[in-house]
Write a protein that holds these residues in place. Sequence first.
Motif, PDB file in Angstrom:
ATOM      1  N   ALA A 208      -0.615  -2.920   5.390  1.00  0.00           N
ATOM      2  CA  ALA A 208       0.647  -2.309   5.820  1.00  0.00           C
ATOM      3  C   ALA A 208       1.627  -2.214   4.659  1.00  0.00           C
ATOM      4  O   ALA A 208       2.348  -1.210   4.511  1.00  0.00           O
ATOM      5  N   LEU A 209       1.679  -3.245   3.817  1.00  0.00           N
ATOM      6  CA  LEU A 209       2.583  -3.219   2.671  1.00  0.00           C
ATOM      7  C   LEU A 209       2.218  -2.081   1.732  1.00  0.00           C
ATOM      8  O   LEU A 209       3.096  -1.331   1.272  1.00  0.00           O
ATOM      9  N   VAL A 210       0.952  -1.923   1.451  1.00  0.00           N
ATOM     10  CA  VAL A 210       0.509  -0.847   0.568  1.00  0.00           C
ATOM     11  C   VAL A 210       0.826   0.509   1.181  1.00  0.00           C
ATOM     12  O   VAL A 210       1.339   1.416   0.501  1.00  0.00           O
ATOM     13  N   GLY A 211       0.528   0.662   2.461  1.00  0.00           N
ATOM     14  CA  GLY A 211       0.768   1.949   3.110  1.00  0.00           C
ATOM     15  C   GLY A 211       2.219   2.360   3.091  1.00  0.00           C
ATOM     16  O   GLY A 211       2.537   3.556   3.051  1.00  0.00           O
ATOM     17  N   SER A 212       3.124   1.407   3.078  1.00  0.00           N
ATOM     18  CA  SER A 212       4.552   1.730   3.089  1.00  0.00           C
ATOM     19  C   SER A 212       5.110   1.989   1.697  1.00  0.00           C
ATOM     20  O   SER A 212       6.276   2.414   1.577  1.00  0.00           O
ATOM     21  N   ALA A 215       4.195   5.806  -2.748  1.00  0.00           N
ATOM     22  CA  ALA A 215       4.888   6.559  -3.800  1.00  0.00           C
ATOM     23  C   ALA A 215       5.279   5.642  -4.956  1.00  0.00           C
ATOM     24  O   ALA A 215       5.105   5.980  -6.138  1.00  0.00           O
ATOM     25  N   LEU A 216       5.822   4.474  -4.634  1.00  0.00           N
ATOM     26  CA  LEU A 216       6.221   3.518  -5.671  1.00  0.00           C
ATOM     27  C   LEU A 216       5.014   3.048  -6.478  1.00  0.00           C
ATOM     28  O   LEU A 216       5.063   2.946  -7.716  1.00  0.00           O
ATOM     29  N   LEU A 217       3.921   2.756  -5.799  1.00  0.00           N
ATOM     30  CA  LEU A 217       2.714   2.301  -6.487  1.00  0.00           C
ATOM     31  C   LEU A 217       2.180   3.370  -7.435  1.00  0.00           C
ATOM     32  O   LEU A 217       1.653   3.054  -8.512  1.00  0.00           O
ATOM     33  N   ARG A 218       2.321   4.638  -7.058  1.00  0.00           N
ATOM     34  CA  ARG A 218       1.770   5.725  -7.881  1.00  0.00           C
ATOM     35  C   ARG A 218       2.671   6.103  -9.054  1.00  0.00           C
ATOM     36  O   ARG A 218       2.196   6.690 -10.024  1.00  0.00           O
ATOM     37  N   THR A 219       3.936   5.758  -8.987  1.00  0.00           N
ATOM     38  CA  THR A 219       4.847   6.182 -10.043  1.00  0.00           C
ATOM     39  C   THR A 219       5.200   5.086 -11.039  1.00  0.00           C
ATOM     40  O   THR A 219       5.498   5.384 -12.204  1.00  0.00           O
ATOM     41  N   GLU A 220       5.178   3.814 -10.624  1.00  0.00           N
ATOM     42  CA  GLU A 220       5.607   2.747 -11.538  1.00  0.00           C
ATOM     43  C   GLU A 220       4.477   1.858 -12.034  1.00  0.00           C
ATOM     44  O   GLU A 220       4.663   1.127 -13.015  1.00  0.00           O
ATOM     45  N   PHE A 221       3.327   1.906 -11.407  1.00  0.00           N
ATOM     46  CA  PHE A 221       2.229   1.017 -11.787  1.00  0.00           C
ATOM     47  C   PHE A 221       1.068   1.821 -12.362  1.00  0.00           C
ATOM     48  O   PHE A 221       0.775   2.918 -11.892  1.00  0.00           O
ATOM     49  N   GLY A 222       0.433   1.253 -13.383  1.00  0.00           N
ATOM     50  CA  GLY A 222      -0.751   1.892 -13.958  1.00  0.00           C
ATOM     51  C   GLY A 222      -0.479   3.215 -14.627  1.00  0.00           C
ATOM     52  O   GLY A 222      -1.313   4.119 -14.588  1.00  0.00           O
ATOM     53  N   ARG A 223       0.677   3.321 -15.308  1.00  0.00           N
ATOM     54  CA  ARG A 223       1.030   4.597 -15.927  1.00  0.00           C
ATOM     55  C   ARG A 223       0.188   4.895 -17.161  1.00  0.00           C
ATOM     56  O   ARG A 223      -0.029   6.040 -17.501  1.00  0.00           O
ATOM     57  N   PHE A 224      -0.262   3.843 -17.874  1.00  0.00           N
ATOM     58  CA  PHE A 224      -1.163   4.047 -19.014  1.00  0.00           C
ATOM     59  C   PHE A 224      -2.054   2.822 -19.140  1.00  0.00           C
ATOM     60  O   PHE A 224      -1.849   1.804 -18.454  1.00  0.00           O
ATOM     61  N   HIS A 235      -4.189  -1.014  -8.350  1.00  0.00           N
ATOM     62  CA  HIS A 235      -5.566  -1.170  -7.871  1.00  0.00           C
ATOM     63  C   HIS A 235      -5.632  -1.239  -6.348  1.00  0.00           C
ATOM     64  O   HIS A 235      -6.731  -1.125  -5.780  1.00  0.00           O
ATOM     65  N   LEU A 236      -4.502  -1.417  -5.697  1.00  0.00           N
ATOM     66  CA  LEU A 236      -4.484  -1.454  -4.232  1.00  0.00           C
ATOM     67  C   LEU A 236      -4.486  -0.055  -3.617  1.00  0.00           C
ATOM     68  O   LEU A 236      -4.715   0.078  -2.408  1.00  0.00           O
ATOM     69  N   LEU A 237      -4.240   0.972  -4.430  1.00  0.00           N
ATOM     70  CA  LEU A 237      -4.185   2.336  -3.910  1.00  0.00           C
ATOM     71  C   LEU A 237      -5.536   2.781  -3.379  1.00  0.00           C
ATOM     72  O   LEU A 237      -6.586   2.404  -3.931  1.00  0.00           O
ATOM     73  N   ALA A 242      -8.847   0.584  -3.309  1.00  0.00           N
ATOM     74  CA  ALA A 242      -8.220  -0.547  -2.618  1.00  0.00           C
ATOM     75  C   ALA A 242      -8.889  -1.855  -3.046  1.00  0.00           C
ATOM     76  O   ALA A 242      -9.365  -2.659  -2.250  1.00  0.00           O
ATOM     77  N   HIS A 243      -8.897  -2.087  -4.360  1.00  0.00           N
ATOM     78  CA  HIS A 243      -9.680  -3.171  -4.962  1.00  0.00           C
ATOM     79  C   HIS A 243      -8.816  -4.416  -5.113  1.00  0.00           C
ATOM     80  O   HIS A 243      -8.092  -4.584  -6.098  1.00  0.00           O
ATOM     81  N   LEU A 244      -8.915  -5.320  -4.136  1.00  0.00           N
ATOM     82  CA  LEU A 244      -8.080  -6.518  -4.141  1.00  0.00           C
ATOM     83  C   LEU A 244      -8.380  -7.411  -5.341  1.00  0.00           C
ATOM     84  O   LEU A 244      -7.462  -7.976  -5.955  1.00  0.00           O
ATOM     85  N   ALA A 245      -9.648  -7.557  -5.688  1.00  0.00           N
ATOM     86  CA  ALA A 245      -9.999  -8.434  -6.812  1.00  0.00           C
ATOM     87  C   ALA A 245      -9.305  -7.968  -8.088  1.00  0.00           C
ATOM     88  O   ALA A 245      -8.754  -8.774  -8.840  1.00  0.00           O
ATOM     89  N   ARG A 246      -9.317  -6.661  -8.333  1.00  0.00           N
ATOM     90  CA  ARG A 246      -8.705  -6.157  -9.562  1.00  0.00           C
ATOM     91  C   ARG A 246      -7.183  -6.280  -9.522  1.00  0.00           C
ATOM     92  O   ARG A 246      -6.547  -6.426 -10.565  1.00  0.00           O
ATOM     93  N   ALA A 247      -6.597  -6.219  -8.334  1.00  0.00           N
ATOM     94  CA  ALA A 247      -5.154  -6.425  -8.222  1.00  0.00           C
ATOM     95  C   ALA A 247      -4.774  -7.883  -8.495  1.00  0.00           C
ATOM     96  O   ALA A 247      -3.671  -8.165  -8.965  1.00  0.00           O
TER      97      ALA A 247
END
Length: 979
Positions: A208-212, A215-224, A235-237, A242-247
């Motif tokens: 639920a946290l990821v689903g909400s 947009a934030l996960l796609r714009t501020e995390f993993g930019r390079f 990694h939760l995207l 949706a790779h919990l281990a990598r997160a």
Amino acid sequence: MTLELMHMPGSGQQTAASPAEALHTAVARLRAEVGGEVDDTVRRRAEYSTDASNYRVVPGVVVAPRDADDVLAAVAVARETGVPLTSRGGGTSIAGNAIGTGIVLDFSRHLNRIEAVDPEARTARVQPGVVLSDLQRAAGKHGLRFGPDPSTHTRATLGGMIGNNACGPHAVAYGKTADNVASLTVVDGTGRQYTAGRGLDPIPGLDALVGSQLALLRTEFGRFARQASGYSLEHLLPEKGAHLARALVGTEGTAAVLLDAEVDLVPVAPARVLVVLGYPDMPAAADAVPALLGHHPLAVEGLDARLVDVVRRHHGSGRVPPLPKGAGWLMIEVGGADTAEALRTGEAIAADAQALDHTVFPAGPAATAMWRIREDGAGLAGRTAEGRQAWPGWEDAAVPPEHLGAYLREFETLMDGYDVTGLPYGHFGDGCIHVRIDLPLEDGGTSRSSGAESGGGEVMRDFLHDAARLVASYGGSLSGEHGDGRARSGLLPLMYSAEALDLMGRFKALFDPDRVLNPGVLVDPRPVDADLRRPAAPSLPLRRGLQLAEDSGDFAKAVHRCTGVGKCRADNSASGGFMCPSYQATHDEKDSTRGRARVLQEMVNGTLVEGGWRAPEVQESLDLCLSCKACASDCPAGVDMAAYKSQALHERYRGRLRPRTHYTLGRLPAWLRLLGRTGRLGPALANALTRVRPLARPLLRLAGIDPRRGVPRFASETFSRGWRREQRVVAGADAPRVVLWADSFSDVLSPSVPQAAARLLGDAGFDVTVPERSACCGLTWISTGQLDGARARLTDLLDVLAPHAEAGHLIVGLEPSCTAVLRSDLLELCGDDPRARQVADATRTLAELLTDHLPQHSTWTPPDLNGVTAVVQPHCHQHAVLGFDADRRLLAAAGVTVRELAGCCGLAGNFGMEQGHYDVSVAVAENSLLPALREAGAETVLLADGFSCRTQAADLAGARGVHLAELLHRKGAGAAEER
């Protein structure tokens, strides 16, 4: 130091207990419920008070779990008492990720098993304490490897790499640790144990946290690629699987504690080539990187000329291969199906590079030497060219590679503005820069430009904030691989929005709602200038003893050379070093150079280790130091624990009664000289008594010597007395004169060595002279900390040898430890006497004399020793101070087949003879010497110039060792007789 306990309302914990009461309860429960070691002694807590960072946080207790059940029990105790828990691997964390106030779990001691390697699936399952180089050896048998490889691979653990999301030079080809993790078995702060892989199901509320927050996960995390700061929540995207281990990788032990991991392996390139490109400076080298990435290199590293100069000063020019023109270099490794293909790719890169010059190194010694420079960078960059201490804290920022050159130019301007310097290097292919900066932590923070007084922590804080703003302006990351820890967590608001920081806090709360796992890091961080180690250490100038000239005579400055990179914990069989033989035997942090340095640092601090030089923790910590001096050369930071131990013993026993062995073994040359004055009767009587074991054992015990030891045989006549009696002349008057100095051991216990050396030097065309009277270098006084006595003996030795040095004569030493005294300790103890430098500069080993200083008219060549196989035991002091290159060249020229050992013999002068040290001495010998002797054939020669090394081999294996002089002269004389 105050113990921080964090609680949340409604957690159900007993919050009424004080921190001290909670810790007391936790320690009692740990001792009852954990099978591994539970240690809350002052000495142990001192050893774990810091990692490789600037920070000092004293733990309440250190636990070394033996199995997963121990880990689960420790986490349960932490949860139920509210005492913080910090996970620790090799302790090489540069950001302060592996230190904490409560329970510190050391996974490296016991949980270090590789559980499985599956070559078909290309995976491995490992425990958290597995050292990366051990995994690489196991995987290498199947043509595989783990992709990321930080420079600390010989001591960094997989658990630590997972905690920090480590990378290393080959991440440009294989990605970060997170990209190479398949699954993690963990226990989190709620006590849940589960295997994290793909999918978010194990954690209620996470989906639920990821689903909400998509947009934030796609714009501020993993930019390079190298955005390692903060949590890697991208990694939760769903599009990332949706790779919990990598997160969980890179969460620095703040969300879960690792029990084991399944990691991916990659094929090893069949052939590799290293291309070195030269540029005018580092920014110019960085500008060239983006255009070269299309060649798909395995690694793209940057190297600054100033760092190479440090290598030359520390190790000599011979350690650095010929480099192309330039002041900044790119090291680019490429692979291929064979060497020819790799070379073609390398030449293609050189053609596209627009460099000033280039050199191509196929796999071999030169390429290995280049990588060694790169691997030792963290320690070598710890001192500026002016000798100032340089610190981590802003050592691995990263920007997208296309911005790297511009960032470096602005970063240099920023450093100029603060009047600080650093030696940049790093993973240029990923835009990641390593640098240690001479922030004024040790001088109280006085600005070198303005002279204004301010706390060292304040200067560091202001610099870090400005540096963070700079890297954020380029879309970069505060950390590119080391994690944020205490060094950068407080800077995250300069990189992330408030919404992103809130998301990280909500993520942690799902795993660790009571915040017992590594508090003060990432979420609700401690200030970056809190808990700094160096400003808390007062100056400790030495009044007498060693001069410690390179550290301004300040013992505090000297022991803080140790930055914690932990090379002393590396396996010598893999690293080829000699450092820390006692650690090689015990694998206990107490017995590492780093562990000892931490205790000495705490002694200087004075708030944990109390009692100064006479503190019992200092005595216990130094007890198993063999004074081998290998750290002085193998430690990239230049820590010389043998010197520090000698000074500590000097201070501890000044004006006090000393241990028996300080009077017996510590003054052995004086006893030998007294024995020599009795003529032939004394040695004969001593030999007779010591050969009768029922008589010898009580005598040995009385002298403080282990009764299991043998006693060397005393010569009936010393070399020097025989020389003077014969009044020998071994060369003509036109031959260059060389002074053969027979140390106390060679003179009395092994006269055949100087006898052989004298004949050998005469055959080589030298006019050999022996000083008119014997003089001792004071070695045994130095090793037992009797520094006033050592100085007196060295002053006497200067009276004997200095006239020869002033006349331009070279001095040849035969016993490596004593020869090393003339090249190093002499300057530390008598450096204010100009004669000391003259004698040090004139001193040579026998091999140096025969390879580099033969008379012009000499026709001498080494004897033909083809067919001779030798197990060669270099003496530790020769490895550390004198070097063994000349010996290698001489043996190669003679045709000897050599098996050269890496590591100490274990006797180390008085160390292995003393009661209480025998078992460790034998264990050290089992690292390399004894196995080599057992495997050697009957005709194999043991070549050992050190009297201690020969004694150890005879004592433990019944093997008779020979000195280089004996080997060359005996074989040479035999050949002459045949002719």
